[in-house]
Design an enzyme around this catalytic site. Structure first.
Site, PDB file in Angstrom:
ATOM      1  N   ASN A 147      -6.826  -9.067   1.501  1.00 33.33           N
ATOM      2  CA  ASN A 147      -5.950  -8.211   2.300  1.00 33.33           C
ATOM      3  C   ASN A 147      -6.345  -6.771   1.997  1.00 33.33           C
ATOM      4  O   ASN A 147      -6.062  -6.262   0.919  1.00 33.33           O
ATOM      5  CB  ASN A 147      -4.481  -8.475   1.924  1.00 33.33           C
ATOM      6  CG  ASN A 147      -3.530  -7.518   2.612  1.00 33.33           C
ATOM      7  OD1 ASN A 147      -3.885  -6.859   3.594  1.00 33.33           O
ATOM      8  ND2 ASN A 147      -2.311  -7.431   2.111  1.00 33.33           N
ATOM      9  N   LYS A 166      -5.320  -4.039   3.297  1.00 36.89           N
ATOM     10  CA  LYS A 166      -4.227  -3.071   3.444  1.00 36.89           C
ATOM     11  C   LYS A 166      -4.738  -1.847   4.235  1.00 36.89           C
ATOM     12  O   LYS A 166      -5.583  -2.002   5.106  1.00 36.89           O
ATOM     13  CB  LYS A 166      -3.641  -2.727   2.081  1.00 36.89           C
ATOM     14  CG  LYS A 166      -3.258  -4.006   1.311  1.00 36.89           C
ATOM     15  CD  LYS A 166      -2.425  -3.755   0.102  1.00 36.89           C
ATOM     16  CE  LYS A 166      -2.098  -5.083  -0.577  1.00 36.89           C
ATOM     17  NZ  LYS A 166      -1.197  -4.927  -1.716  1.00 36.89           N
ATOM     18  N   HIS A 202       4.137  -9.700   5.161  1.00 39.53           N
ATOM     19  CA  HIS A 202       3.794  -9.201   3.831  1.00 39.53           C
ATOM     20  C   HIS A 202       4.948  -8.334   3.317  1.00 39.53           C
ATOM     21  O   HIS A 202       5.625  -7.662   4.090  1.00 39.53           O
ATOM     22  CB  HIS A 202       2.506  -8.375   3.888  1.00 39.53           C
ATOM     23  CG  HIS A 202       1.927  -8.067   2.544  1.00 39.53           C
ATOM     24  ND1 HIS A 202       2.418  -7.045   1.739  1.00 39.53           N
ATOM     25  CD2 HIS A 202       0.920  -8.650   1.844  1.00 39.53           C
ATOM     26  CE1 HIS A 202       1.735  -7.026   0.609  1.00 39.53           C
ATOM     27  NE2 HIS A 202       0.816  -7.980   0.642  1.00 39.53           N
ATOM     28  N   GLU A 246       5.042  -5.582   1.920  1.00 38.56           N
ATOM     29  CA  GLU A 246       4.942  -4.164   2.284  1.00 38.56           C
ATOM     30  C   GLU A 246       5.415  -3.940   3.718  1.00 38.56           C
ATOM     31  O   GLU A 246       6.032  -2.911   4.022  1.00 38.56           O
ATOM     32  CB  GLU A 246       3.496  -3.687   2.102  1.00 38.56           C
ATOM     33  CG  GLU A 246       3.108  -3.604   0.635  1.00 38.56           C
ATOM     34  CD  GLU A 246       1.623  -3.730   0.360  1.00 38.56           C
ATOM     35  OE1 GLU A 246       1.254  -3.738  -0.825  1.00 38.56           O
ATOM     36  OE2 GLU A 246       0.826  -3.828   1.322  1.00 38.56           O
ATOM     37  N   GLU A 271       3.696 -14.228  -3.042  1.00 32.53           N
ATOM     38  CA  GLU A 271       3.353 -12.988  -3.731  1.00 32.53           C
ATOM     39  C   GLU A 271       4.598 -12.410  -4.389  1.00 32.53           C
ATOM     40  O   GLU A 271       5.446 -11.821  -3.710  1.00 32.53           O
ATOM     41  CB  GLU A 271       2.811 -11.961  -2.726  1.00 32.53           C
ATOM     42  CG  GLU A 271       1.492 -12.338  -2.110  1.00 32.53           C
ATOM     43  CD  GLU A 271       0.794 -11.103  -1.541  1.00 32.53           C
ATOM     44  OE1 GLU A 271      -0.330 -10.839  -1.956  1.00 32.53           O
ATOM     45  OE2 GLU A 271       1.396 -10.407  -0.713  1.00 32.53           O
ATOM     46  N   GLY A 289      -0.186  -5.014  -6.936  1.00 35.95           N
ATOM     47  CA  GLY A 289      -0.741  -3.701  -7.234  1.00 35.95           C
ATOM     48  C   GLY A 289      -0.272  -3.093  -8.539  1.00 35.95           C
ATOM     49  O   GLY A 289      -0.499  -1.926  -8.808  1.00 35.95           O
ATOM     50  N   SER A 321      -2.125  -9.125  -7.836  1.00 38.13           N
ATOM     51  CA  SER A 321      -3.047  -8.706  -8.902  1.00 38.13           C
ATOM     52  C   SER A 321      -3.975  -9.838  -9.362  1.00 38.13           C
ATOM     53  O   SER A 321      -4.261  -9.975 -10.545  1.00 38.13           O
ATOM     54  CB  SER A 321      -2.268  -8.123 -10.088  1.00 38.13           C
ATOM     55  OG  SER A 321      -1.503  -7.003  -9.681  1.00 38.13           O
TER      56      SER A 321
END
Length: 249
Positions: free
Chosen positions: A10, A12, A95, A97, A167, A173, A213
């Site tokens: 991904n 991003k 996702h 985010e 996730e 991250g 991560s």
């Protein structure tokens, strides 16, 4: 039949079109394998150049998002027909985010999942809990709710062909990785939830990724778990190390 691993990057909001071509060309020889499906989910503006660069390789180019309408007055959105017209076969949906910054909900995730299937695109459906939710002991309840709403009105055949990415938000991250036991526990709970909604055969077929991560050093142990079928990889997908994650054995 054993489930084939699926390892997706991904990207991003990273990589200009020219950088995308350079990265695909760098990674092509490093991710060559028949043991896993390899997907690069890239920003919309990178899809076409990345697709051209990936020609002749085992890399599938996917999208990071998609709207749930065919066309219309939705400024800034990408329709499923736009994706299928250039050959996109995978799209990340829901996702954390997107949920946090762009107000996506379980209900809009469900609409997008249904629309993806309508167009023959495989959704990578994301779920995950915050640190507060984990500390309060509601991780499994929370994720079961996300899965049950995401798969509302999805047929068993469609569900079997889909991908779920677990996730934990607190591990995205941050450099923190869920322990192998934590990751396996939740991925098994997701599979059990799919078995409840559908049946054991559907649950046995669906592929469940871990994301958060993931690194070259953690991949082998994570991906060897019985209910973890690969990873959705963020930062490490932008580096040559992604090749080591894909060839984790």
């Amino acid at each position: 039949m054993a489930r084939k691993k699926i390892i997706a990057g991904n990207w991003k909001m990273n990589m200009t079109p020219s950088e995308a071509v350079e990265l695909v060309n760098t990674l092509k020889p490093l991710v060559a394998t028949e043991d896993a499906d390899v997907v690069f989910c890239v920003p919309a503006i990178d899809i076409i150049p990345a697709m051209e660069a990936a020609k002749g390789s085992n890399i599938h180019i996917g999208a990071e998002n998609m709207y749930y309408e065919e066309s219309g007055a939705y400024t800034g959105e990408i329709s499923p027909k736009m994706l299928t017209d250039v050959g996109v076969k995978y799209v990340i949906i829901g996702h954390s985010e997107r949920r946090e910054y762009f107000a996506e909900t379980d209900e809009t995730v469900n609409k997008k999942v249904l629309k993806a299937f309508e167009h023959g695109i495989t959704p990578i459906v994301c779920c995950g809990e915050s640190l507060t939710q984990r500390e309060q002991g509601i991780t499994i309840d929370w994720i079961r709710q996300q899965i049950k709403i995401a798969f509302l009105n999805v047929t068993a055949a469609q569900a079997a062909s889909s991908v779920i990415a677990y996730e934990p938000i607190w591990a995205i991250g941050t450099g923190k990785v869920a322990t192998t036991e934590q990751a396996q526990e939740v991925c098994k709970a997701i599979r059990d939830c799919i078995a409840e909604i559908y049946d054991d055969a559907t649950a046995a077929a669906i592929r469940i990724q871990y994301g958060g991560s993931v690194s070259a050093s953690s991949a082998s142990e994570l991906f060897s778990q019985p209910d973890i079928d690969g990873g959705l990889v963020g930062g490490a997908a932008l580096k040559p190390d992604f090749g080591k994650i894909v060839n984790y054995k």
